[in-house]
Design a protein around this motif. Sequence first.
Motif, PDB file in Angstrom:
ATOM      1  N   THR A 132       9.572   7.917   7.984  1.00 60.90           N
ATOM      2  CA  THR A 132       8.546   7.462   6.651  1.00 60.90           C
ATOM      3  C   THR A 132       8.776   6.657   5.864  1.00 60.90           C
ATOM      4  N   GLY A 133       8.533   5.635   5.594  1.00 58.40           N
ATOM      5  CA  GLY A 133       8.100   4.884   4.384  1.00 58.40           C
ATOM      6  C   GLY A 133       8.868   3.813   4.740  1.00 58.40           C
ATOM      7  N   ASP A 134       9.544   2.825   4.123  1.00 58.59           N
ATOM      8  CA  ASP A 134      10.009   1.292   4.123  1.00 58.59           C
ATOM      9  C   ASP A 134      11.036   1.801   4.705  1.00 58.59           C
ATOM     10  N   CYS A 135      12.356   0.944   5.970  1.00 59.11           N
ATOM     11  CA  CYS A 135      13.010   1.711   6.342  1.00 59.11           C
ATOM     12  C   CYS A 135      13.611   0.137   6.610  1.00 59.11           C
ATOM     13  N   LEU A 136      15.114   0.505   6.244  1.00 60.92           N
ATOM     14  CA  LEU A 136      16.814  -0.807   6.832  1.00 60.92           C
ATOM     15  C   LEU A 136      17.255  -0.233   6.992  1.00 60.92           C
ATOM     16  N   ILE A 137      17.224  -1.311   7.830  1.00 60.05           N
ATOM     17  CA  ILE A 137      18.548  -0.810   9.740  1.00 60.05           C
ATOM     18  C   ILE A 137      19.058  -2.180   9.204  1.00 60.05           C
ATOM     19  N   PHE A 138      20.494  -1.604   9.060  1.00 61.40           N
ATOM     20  CA  PHE A 138      21.752  -2.746   9.162  1.00 61.40           C
ATOM     21  C   PHE A 138      22.818  -2.833  10.491  1.00 61.40           C
ATOM     22  N   HIS A 139      22.489  -4.063  10.779  1.00 60.79           N
ATOM     23  CA  HIS A 139      23.088  -3.177  12.392  1.00 60.79           C
ATOM     24  C   HIS A 139      24.544  -4.128  12.190  1.00 60.79           C
ATOM     25  N   GLN A 140      25.329  -3.864  13.269  1.00 58.54           N
ATOM     26  CA  GLN A 140      26.468  -3.621  12.738  1.00 58.54           C
ATOM     27  C   GLN A 140      27.025  -4.988  13.760  1.00 58.54           C
ATOM     28  N   LYS A 141      26.048  -4.963  15.107  1.00 60.39           N
ATOM     29  CA  LYS A 141      26.299  -6.267  15.999  1.00 60.39           C
ATOM     30  C   LYS A 141      25.776  -7.513  16.014  1.00 60.39           C
ATOM     31  N   PRO A 142      25.806  -8.862  16.288  1.00 57.38           N
ATOM     32  CA  PRO A 142      25.716  -9.919  16.277  1.00 57.38           C
ATOM     33  C   PRO A 142      24.247  -9.683  16.316  1.00 57.38           C
ATOM     34  N   TRP A 143      23.623 -10.684  16.058  1.00 59.68           N
ATOM     35  CA  TRP A 143      22.567 -11.099  16.252  1.00 59.68           C
ATOM     36  C   TRP A 143      21.422 -10.759  17.287  1.00 59.68           C
ATOM     37  N   ASN A 144      21.891 -11.608  17.878  1.00 65.66           N
ATOM     38  CA  ASN A 144      21.498 -11.996  19.709  1.00 65.66           C
ATOM     39  C   ASN A 144      22.189 -11.211  20.175  1.00 65.66           C
ATOM     40  N   ALA A 145      22.896  -9.951  19.377  1.00 68.76           N
ATOM     41  CA  ALA A 145      22.786  -9.269  20.806  1.00 68.76           C
ATOM     42  C   ALA A 145      22.035  -7.721  21.169  1.00 68.76           C
ATOM     43  N   ASP A 146      20.239  -7.625  20.128  1.00 70.21           N
ATOM     44  CA  ASP A 146      19.785  -7.059  20.577  1.00 70.21           C
ATOM     45  C   ASP A 146      18.482  -7.882  20.237  1.00 70.21           C
ATOM     46  N   PRO A 147      17.598  -8.592  21.783  1.00 74.40           N
ATOM     47  CA  PRO A 147      16.950  -8.556  21.843  1.00 74.40           C
ATOM     48  C   PRO A 147      15.459  -8.061  21.898  1.00 74.40           C
ATOM     49  N   ALA A 148      15.294  -7.499  21.735  1.00 68.61           N
ATOM     50  CA  ALA A 148      14.160  -5.975  21.827  1.00 68.61           C
ATOM     51  C   ALA A 148      13.448  -5.969  20.422  1.00 68.61           C
ATOM     52  N   VAL A 149      15.107  -6.372  19.008  1.00 67.79           N
ATOM     53  CA  VAL A 149      14.545  -6.200  17.910  1.00 67.79           C
ATOM     54  C   VAL A 149      13.867  -7.696  17.520  1.00 67.79           C
ATOM     55  N   LYS A 158       1.251  -0.685  -0.198  1.00 66.41           N
ATOM     56  CA  LYS A 158       0.089  -0.388  -0.012  1.00 66.41           C
ATOM     57  C   LYS A 158       0.765   1.410   0.475  1.00 66.41           C
ATOM     58  N   PRO A 159       0.854   2.380  -0.710  1.00 63.90           N
ATOM     59  CA  PRO A 159       1.429   3.736  -0.733  1.00 63.90           C
ATOM     60  C   PRO A 159       2.147   3.838   0.361  1.00 63.90           C
ATOM     61  N   ASP A 160       0.693   4.441   1.337  1.00 63.95           N
ATOM     62  CA  ASP A 160       1.662   4.328   2.711  1.00 63.95           C
ATOM     63  C   ASP A 160       2.262   3.482   4.034  1.00 63.95           C
ATOM     64  N   GLN A 161       2.366   2.622   3.597  1.00 69.56           N
ATOM     65  CA  GLN A 161       2.824   1.240   3.651  1.00 69.56           C
ATOM     66  C   GLN A 161       4.800   1.736   5.266  1.00 69.56           C
ATOM     67  N   LYS A 162       4.428   0.597   5.998  1.00 67.71           N
ATOM     68  CA  LYS A 162       5.926   0.827   7.177  1.00 67.71           C
ATOM     69  C   LYS A 162       6.162  -0.158   7.456  1.00 67.71           C
ATOM     70  N   ILE A 163       7.076  -0.941   6.397  1.00 65.38           N
ATOM     71  CA  ILE A 163       7.774  -1.840   6.795  1.00 65.38           C
ATOM     72  C   ILE A 163       9.353  -1.636   7.554  1.00 65.38           C
ATOM     73  N   THR A 164       9.537  -2.330   8.605  1.00 70.77           N
ATOM     74  CA  THR A 164      11.223  -2.203   8.732  1.00 70.77           C
ATOM     75  C   THR A 164      11.977  -3.034   8.737  1.00 70.77           C
ATOM     76  N   TYR A 165      12.955  -3.471   8.049  1.00 69.71           N
ATOM     77  CA  TYR A 165      13.689  -4.663   8.015  1.00 69.71           C
ATOM     78  C   TYR A 165      14.834  -4.622   8.834  1.00 69.71           C
ATOM     79  N   HIS A 166      15.251  -5.705   9.598  1.00 68.30           N
ATOM     80  CA  HIS A 166      16.787  -5.897   9.936  1.00 68.30           C
ATOM     81  C   HIS A 166      17.547  -6.198  10.279  1.00 68.30           C
ATOM     82  N   MET A 167      18.268  -6.102   9.100  1.00 66.66           N
ATOM     83  CA  MET A 167      19.552  -7.046   8.796  1.00 66.66           C
ATOM     84  C   MET A 167      21.024  -7.046   9.709  1.00 66.66           C
ATOM     85  N   PHE A 168      21.080  -8.276  10.048  1.00 64.36           N
ATOM     86  CA  PHE A 168      21.930  -9.101  10.665  1.00 64.36           C
ATOM     87  C   PHE A 168      23.538  -9.583  10.379  1.00 64.36           C
ATOM     88  N   GLY A 169      24.177  -8.749   9.578  1.00 63.68           N
ATOM     89  CA  GLY A 169      25.506 -10.132   8.823  1.00 63.68           C
ATOM     90  C   GLY A 169      25.669  -9.522   8.349  1.00 63.68           C
TER      91      GLY A 169
END
Length: 504
Positions: free
Chosen positions: A287-304, A252-263
């Motif tokens: 606003t809009g889709d967001c790409l978060i490229f994490h620098q820390k290990p995948w298991n270092a952010d339990p909240a995500v 949809k035009p006003d979507q907000k999907i956040t992608y978290h990348m570990f690796g």
Amino acid sequence: MKQSKKILVALTGILLILPLLLLLAERRAGSTTIRSYGDAIWYTFTTLTTVGYGDMVPVSTVGRMLGFFLLLLSLGVLASFISLLVTFLSGSALPRWRLKHSGRKCLNIFLNFDSSAEYLAEQIVEKDPASLVVFVCQKETSSQPLDQRYVQMSASPSEIADICHSEKIRIFQTDGIPEHAEELPGEVYCVTDLPREGKPASLHFFNPRECMARVFWKQKIFLTGNENIVIIGSGSLADSVLEWALLQNCIKPDQKITYHMFGDFSDFINNHPNMGAYFSVNNREATGDCLIFHQKPWNADPAVLRGADCIVFCDDEKQRNQKRSSDLKKYFFTRGKVFVYAENVPAEYSGFVSEKELYSPDQMIGEKQNKLARTMHALYQSRNGGPSWEEISDFQQRSNLAAADHVYMKLRILLGKDVTEPEPEDYQAAFQVYRSVDPAVREQYLELEHQRWMRFHLLHGWSYHEQRDNSSRQHPCLLPYHDLGREDQLKDEYSWKLLELLGE
């Protein structure tokens, strides 16, 4: 096999020459019992087999020396001879006989053997009993032995084709591109991530990682446009999963999907320099889709992990995914779906696309994932002219593939349900919904298609310019939908009207 033939010929020569030498030596001895070449052959084989009837014995000095030599050779030569003869018959003569008298209409030649080749070969013969599978390599490991449906031999594809005389010839290599692939007979299917552009129409490229990613987002997970997605992994599969997520998950035009990348996504970032023109990168507040490229290990952010609607373990190494998913299950709370690319997936989680599902005739030969794109291109070509599917560039093919894959999303939006294997009536019903919606809603659909089109071009290195220049990857329509002229806005209506044509 060629070396075995040479050894077999040499041994045969020795077994024929020794009796001749023995006969020449014994002729000068008056009391000998070996008087003909047949007698010498008989003595040679009774000696080699250690039978030794005693009805014939050499009496001359040279003859006894040759007899002593034959005694030393004994079973060694005969056993080697028999072994090589059996090897020759089973490895060359017998397979050639089977090929010549098979009467199969379709010949499938595999240039390598691995689990992928085995999956494909098994499904080919199950689906089409008239097919014959030939392995021209050594079948080193297998869950099942070769049966009568398979032939294993050492010969070139051209030699095999000349022997079999099948109506259809298909050649497969699941670990790269064969040497001189353009010169091979029949249709050639190979596994590679290289572009097919510039290659003959008989040469087909299959990218398993990309195919897995496309199938995953079309059939395994369905989004609404406000999710948090976590992608964990490094390598070509993780890159493909992210790329096709951005291409297909346009909801949809006003979507907000956040992608978290570990690796390690450095290749993805470097290969998509213009993605920041559409997506917010490392800025959660935008606003809009967001790409978060994490620098820390995948298991270092339990909240995500805790806030994720979907977690995808898609490293190229299956064992790494299995270990990480086990750790996730053991140490973390999650509320979303978890997908794992591994051999053994925890019961609570879902598997990825299996190799048996991936390396199937429908996917690799029938190009199942490309069939809709080919159909859409053929419809466009029939009304507007232009080159065939095989003649268009690799970029144009990928553009059509992305548009075709989004048709599944359009059906989902219009019908309000998941349609993984659409029938003509599904397309017809969806188009009727499109025609009946409020004009304001239809305008949102046009904007959505424009956003999808922009995503594809920006992810493939295109940028805005007042004048279109394909060689420089510049386009004047790479603007927000509301900044376009009405004529350009209405161009996006074709993709929705295409549903009616597909329904026919």
